[in-house]
Design a protein around this motif. Structure first.
Motif, PDB file in Angstrom:
ATOM      1  N   TRP A  15      24.924 -61.123  33.386  1.00 51.79           N
ATOM      2  CA  TRP A  15      25.400 -62.448  33.015  1.00 51.79           C
ATOM      3  C   TRP A  15      24.828 -62.821  31.656  1.00 51.79           C
ATOM      4  N   PRO A  16      25.619 -63.512  30.825  1.00 55.64           N
ATOM      5  CA  PRO A  16      25.101 -63.924  29.519  1.00 55.64           C
ATOM      6  C   PRO A  16      23.909 -64.859  29.689  1.00 55.64           C
ATOM      7  N   ARG A  17      22.862 -64.605  28.939  1.00 54.35           N
ATOM      8  CA  ARG A  17      21.684 -65.471  28.977  1.00 54.35           C
ATOM      9  C   ARG A  17      21.709 -66.354  27.736  1.00 54.35           C
ATOM     10  N   PRO A  18      21.635 -67.662  27.930  1.00 54.01           N
ATOM     11  CA  PRO A  18      21.746 -68.552  26.770  1.00 54.01           C
ATOM     12  C   PRO A  18      20.531 -68.450  25.857  1.00 54.01           C
ATOM     13  N   PRO A  19      20.760 -68.608  24.578  1.00 61.53           N
ATOM     14  CA  PRO A  19      19.632 -68.656  23.655  1.00 61.53           C
ATOM     15  C   PRO A  19      18.885 -69.976  23.837  1.00 61.53           C
ATOM     16  N   GLU A  20      17.683 -70.047  23.331  1.00 58.95           N
ATOM     17  CA  GLU A  20      16.935 -71.298  23.401  1.00 58.95           C
ATOM     18  C   GLU A  20      17.762 -72.391  22.727  1.00 58.95           C
ATOM     19  N   GLY A  21      17.910 -73.513  23.382  1.00 56.04           N
ATOM     20  CA  GLY A  21      18.714 -74.604  22.853  1.00 56.04           C
ATOM     21  C   GLY A  21      20.165 -74.558  23.292  1.00 56.04           C
ATOM     22  N   GLY A  22      20.561 -73.467  23.942  1.00 60.26           N
ATOM     23  CA  GLY A  22      21.925 -73.363  24.459  1.00 60.26           C
ATOM     24  C   GLY A  22      22.878 -72.686  23.497  1.00 60.26           C
ATOM     25  N   TRP A  23      24.092 -72.453  23.975  1.00 62.95           N
ATOM     26  CA  TRP A  23      25.133 -71.810  23.184  1.00 62.95           C
ATOM     27  C   TRP A  23      25.686 -72.790  22.164  1.00 62.95           C
ATOM     28  N   THR A  24      26.336 -72.274  21.137  1.00 63.05           N
ATOM     29  CA  THR A  24      27.016 -73.114  20.147  1.00 63.05           C
ATOM     30  C   THR A  24      28.515 -72.808  20.176  1.00 63.05           C
ATOM     31  N   ALA A  25      29.288 -73.662  19.546  1.00 65.40           N
ATOM     32  CA  ALA A  25      30.743 -73.492  19.509  1.00 65.40           C
ATOM     33  C   ALA A  25      31.124 -72.137  18.926  1.00 65.40           C
ATOM     34  N   ASP A  26      30.407 -71.669  17.918  1.00 67.44           N
ATOM     35  CA  ASP A  26      30.715 -70.370  17.315  1.00 67.44           C
ATOM     36  C   ASP A  26      30.438 -69.211  18.269  1.00 67.44           C
ATOM     37  N   ASP A  27      29.462 -69.357  19.163  1.00 70.22           N
ATOM     38  CA  ASP A  27      29.124 -68.294  20.110  1.00 70.22           C
ATOM     39  C   ASP A  27      30.279 -67.973  21.053  1.00 70.22           C
ATOM     40  N   LEU A  28      31.108 -68.954  21.360  1.00 64.85           N
ATOM     41  CA  LEU A  28      32.168 -68.759  22.346  1.00 64.85           C
ATOM     42  C   LEU A  28      33.122 -67.634  21.953  1.00 64.85           C
ATOM     43  N   LEU A  34      33.950 -62.837  28.699  1.00 60.82           N
ATOM     44  CA  LEU A  34      33.978 -64.137  29.348  1.00 60.82           C
ATOM     45  C   LEU A  34      35.301 -64.297  30.097  1.00 60.82           C
ATOM     46  N   PRO A  35      35.282 -64.968  31.239  1.00 60.34           N
ATOM     47  CA  PRO A  35      36.535 -65.204  31.958  1.00 60.34           C
ATOM     48  C   PRO A  35      37.466 -66.081  31.121  1.00 60.34           C
ATOM     49  N   PRO A  36      38.776 -65.994  31.363  1.00 59.54           N
ATOM     50  CA  PRO A  36      39.709 -66.864  30.648  1.00 59.54           C
ATOM     51  C   PRO A  36      39.358 -68.335  30.855  1.00 59.54           C
ATOM     52  N   HIS A  37      39.622 -69.122  29.859  1.00 59.62           N
ATOM     53  CA  HIS A  37      39.461 -70.578  29.900  1.00 59.62           C
ATOM     54  C   HIS A  37      38.004 -71.029  30.029  1.00 59.62           C
ATOM     55  N   THR A  38      37.061 -70.203  29.572  1.00 56.77           N
ATOM     56  CA  THR A  38      35.653 -70.601  29.558  1.00 56.77           C
ATOM     57  C   THR A  38      35.473 -71.707  28.528  1.00 56.77           C
ATOM     58  N   GLU A  39      34.755 -72.764  28.915  1.00 57.17           N
ATOM     59  CA  GLU A  39      34.511 -73.898  28.032  1.00 57.17           C
ATOM     60  C   GLU A  39      33.025 -73.973  27.711  1.00 57.17           C
ATOM     61  N   LEU A  40      32.702 -74.732  26.668  1.00 56.75           N
ATOM     62  CA  LEU A  40      31.318 -75.002  26.307  1.00 56.75           C
ATOM     63  C   LEU A  40      31.123 -76.510  26.410  1.00 56.75           C
ATOM     64  N   ILE A  41      30.265 -76.934  27.328  1.00 61.14           N
ATOM     65  CA  ILE A  41      29.966 -78.356  27.523  1.00 61.14           C
ATOM     66  C   ILE A  41      28.458 -78.523  27.428  1.00 61.14           C
ATOM     67  N   ASP A  42      28.002 -79.316  26.486  1.00 58.70           N
ATOM     68  CA  ASP A  42      26.577 -79.571  26.257  1.00 58.70           C
ATOM     69  C   ASP A  42      25.776 -78.282  26.096  1.00 58.70           C
ATOM     70  N   GLY A  43      26.347 -77.298  25.415  1.00 58.02           N
ATOM     71  CA  GLY A  43      25.647 -76.046  25.163  1.00 58.02           C
ATOM     72  C   GLY A  43      25.641 -75.070  26.320  1.00 58.02           C
ATOM     73  N   THR A  69      40.748 -74.026  22.603  1.00 60.40           N
ATOM     74  CA  THR A  69      39.609 -74.909  22.782  1.00 60.40           C
ATOM     75  C   THR A  69      39.570 -75.826  21.567  1.00 60.40           C
ATOM     76  N   VAL A  70      38.783 -76.886  21.677  1.00 59.48           N
ATOM     77  CA  VAL A  70      38.633 -77.841  20.581  1.00 59.48           C
ATOM     78  C   VAL A  70      37.154 -77.965  20.270  1.00 59.48           C
ATOM     79  N   THR A  71      36.784 -77.678  19.044  1.00 60.87           N
ATOM     80  CA  THR A  71      35.386 -77.826  18.652  1.00 60.87           C
ATOM     81  C   THR A  71      35.120 -79.301  18.386  1.00 60.87           C
ATOM     82  N   LEU A  72      34.347 -79.931  19.281  1.00 63.74           N
ATOM     83  CA  LEU A  72      33.981 -81.332  19.123  1.00 63.74           C
ATOM     84  C   LEU A  72      32.723 -81.465  18.273  1.00 63.74           C
ATOM     85  N   ASN A  73      31.775 -80.565  18.519  1.00 59.81           N
ATOM     86  CA  ASN A  73      30.549 -80.480  17.736  1.00 59.81           C
ATOM     87  C   ASN A  73      29.932 -79.114  18.026  1.00 59.81           C
ATOM     88  N   ASP A  74      28.728 -78.885  17.570  1.00 63.57           N
ATOM     89  CA  ASP A  74      28.113 -77.569  17.687  1.00 63.57           C
ATOM     90  C   ASP A  74      27.885 -77.120  19.127  1.00 63.57           C
TER      91      ASP A  74
END
Length: 187
Positions: A15-28, A34-43, A69-74
Motif C-alpha cells: 500500500w502507498p505510504r504517505p510522505p510526512e505531511g501527506g500527499w499533494t495534488a501533484d503526487d496523484l 491507484l484504483p480508478p477515481h482515487t481522490e485526494l482530500i486533506d492530503g 479531478t480538480v486541483t483545489l489546492n496542494d
C-alpha cells in the motif's frame, strides 16, 4: 481474506505510504496502481467503493461532461461526479485534472460511503476554492433530488437556491431542463 484481496490486489501488494505531511495534488498523477477515481482530500488518498446503479444512472442523466479531478489546492484534488468547465479550460489530451478556476459547476451524487464528504467536506472545499456552483444529488424513492447551491462570494460559502424533485430547470449557470424522473428509463 486480506485487505489487499478485498481490493482485487495480490497479497504482497504494498500500500502507498504517505510522505510526512501527506500527499499533494501533484503526487496523484505519479502514484502507481491507484484504483480508478482515487481522490485526494486533506492530503489523504480516498478510494471510493463500487457505485450503485442509481449513482451511475444519475450521472448519465446529468450528462457527465468530464472525468477529471480538480486541483483545489496542494492537498485537495477531488473528482466530482459531474463537472462543467469554462470554454477556455485546458482540456488537452494529456490533462488529468483541471484547476479550480476552470470549473463553473461541481456536482456530487451522494452514495452510502460518501455522505459526509458530499454533504460537508467537498462543498466546503469547493466553496473555499471559489467554484461558483455546487449541486448535491440525493436519492428519494429511487429518484434523484437535486439540491442547488451558489457561492456567496464575500463569505466563500454556498447558499441554497433550490431543491428540485421531478424536473431540474435552471437559468444559472446555464439554461438546463432535465426530467429527473427519466433516471430509470432505458435509452
Amino acid at each position: 481474506m486480506s485487505a489487499a484481496r478485498d481490493y482485487g490486489l495480490d497479497d504482497d501488494y504494498e500500500w502507498p505510504r504517505p510522505p510526512e505531511g501527506g500527499w499533494t495534488a501533484d503526487d496523484l498523477d505519479e502514484l502507481p496502481n491507484l484504483p480508478p477515481h482515487t481522490e485526494l482530500i486533506d492530503g489523504s488518498l480516498v478510494f471510493v467503493s463500487p457505485q450503485t446503479v442509481f449513482h451511475m444512472r444519475t450521472i448519465r442523466l446529468l450528462d457527465r461532461a468530464l472525468e477529471f479531478t480538480v486541483t483545489l489546492n496542494d492537498r485537495n484534488r477531488p473528482e466530482p461526479d459531474v463537472l462543467v468547465a469554462h470554454a477556455g479550460a485546458d482540456l488537452g489530451p494529456k490533462q488529468t485534472r483541471l484547476l479550480h478556476g476552470d470549473v463553473i459547476l461541481a456536482a456530487e451524487v451522494v452514495s452510502e460511503d460518501s455522505v459526509d464528504r458530499d454533504r460537508e467536506t467537498k462543498p466546503r472545499k469547493y466553496a473555499a476554492a471559489g467554484i461558483t456552483h455546487y449541486w448535491r444529488v440525493e436519492q428519494n424513492n429511487g429518484l434523484p433530488v437535486v439540491y442547488v447551491y451558489e457561492l456567496e462570494s464575500t463569505t466563500k460559502t454556498y447558499v441554497p437556491t433550490g431543491i428540485f424533485h421531478n424536473r431540474l430547470k435552471l437559468t444559472v449557470p446555464f439554461l438546463i431542463d432535465i426530467d429527473l424522473t427519466a433516471v430509470n428509463r432505458r435509452r
